[in-house]
Design an enzyme around this catalytic site. Sequence first.
Site, PDB file in Angstrom:
ATOM      1  N   ASN A   5     -14.824  14.123 -14.396  1.00 23.38           N
ATOM      2  CA  ASN A   5     -13.567  13.444 -14.082  1.00 23.38           C
ATOM      3  C   ASN A   5     -13.681  12.478 -12.906  1.00 23.38           C
ATOM      4  O   ASN A   5     -12.792  11.672 -12.687  1.00 23.38           O
ATOM      5  CB  ASN A   5     -12.446  14.459 -13.848  1.00 23.38           C
ATOM      6  CG  ASN A   5     -12.690  15.321 -12.629  1.00 23.38           C
ATOM      7  OD1 ASN A   5     -13.820  15.463 -12.169  1.00 23.38           O
ATOM      8  ND2 ASN A   5     -11.643  15.917 -12.120  1.00 23.38           N
ATOM      9  N   HIS A   6     -14.768  12.513 -12.137  1.00 22.42           N
ATOM     10  CA  HIS A   6     -14.986  11.537 -11.069  1.00 22.42           C
ATOM     11  C   HIS A   6     -15.889  10.392 -11.518  1.00 22.42           C
ATOM     12  O   HIS A   6     -16.124   9.464 -10.752  1.00 22.42           O
ATOM     13  CB  HIS A   6     -15.616  12.199  -9.828  1.00 22.42           C
ATOM     14  CG  HIS A   6     -14.700  13.117  -9.121  1.00 22.42           C
ATOM     15  ND1 HIS A   6     -15.149  14.188  -8.401  1.00 22.42           N
ATOM     16  CD2 HIS A   6     -13.358  13.148  -9.019  1.00 22.42           C
ATOM     17  CE1 HIS A   6     -14.128  14.844  -7.888  1.00 22.42           C
ATOM     18  NE2 HIS A   6     -13.037  14.221  -8.250  1.00 22.42           N
ATOM     19  N   ASP A  58     -19.965  14.435 -12.706  1.00 21.16           N
ATOM     20  CA  ASP A  58     -19.591  14.319 -11.290  1.00 21.16           C
ATOM     21  C   ASP A  58     -20.774  14.358 -10.345  1.00 21.16           C
ATOM     22  O   ASP A  58     -20.784  15.067  -9.349  1.00 21.16           O
ATOM     23  CB  ASP A  58     -18.569  15.393 -10.899  1.00 21.16           C
ATOM     24  CG  ASP A  58     -17.209  15.154 -11.528  1.00 21.16           C
ATOM     25  OD1 ASP A  58     -16.953  14.020 -11.948  1.00 21.16           O
ATOM     26  OD2 ASP A  58     -16.414  16.091 -11.595  1.00 21.16           O
TER      27      ASP A  58
END
Length: 98
Positions: free
Chosen positions: A88-89, A24
């Site tokens: 997760n980004h 991220d």
Amino acid sequence: FVAFDEILMRSVEMGVDFVLLGGDLFHENKPTRQTLVRTMNMIRKHCFNDNPVKFQILSDQSAFQAGVANYQDPNLNVGLPIFTIHGNHDDPSGQENL
């Protein structure tokens, strides 16, 4: 940008062996071109230098694109390696999706 730049700057000042980025780096999984350029400029400023890399990777490096970690590429002048995993980004599906 301020935090990442400070991390890289302090890493060089303190002489760390490498930076471990736990994913991220960007808030969006498809950052803007301006964001990518600013990030690449920070990496170029702080990570490309003549400092010797004081460790070696002992495991199989065939998974790397060039067959070795980029700091071992004689055509690059990496003095502060960055190792990262996706978060997760981030978009691990490939560069064509940026």
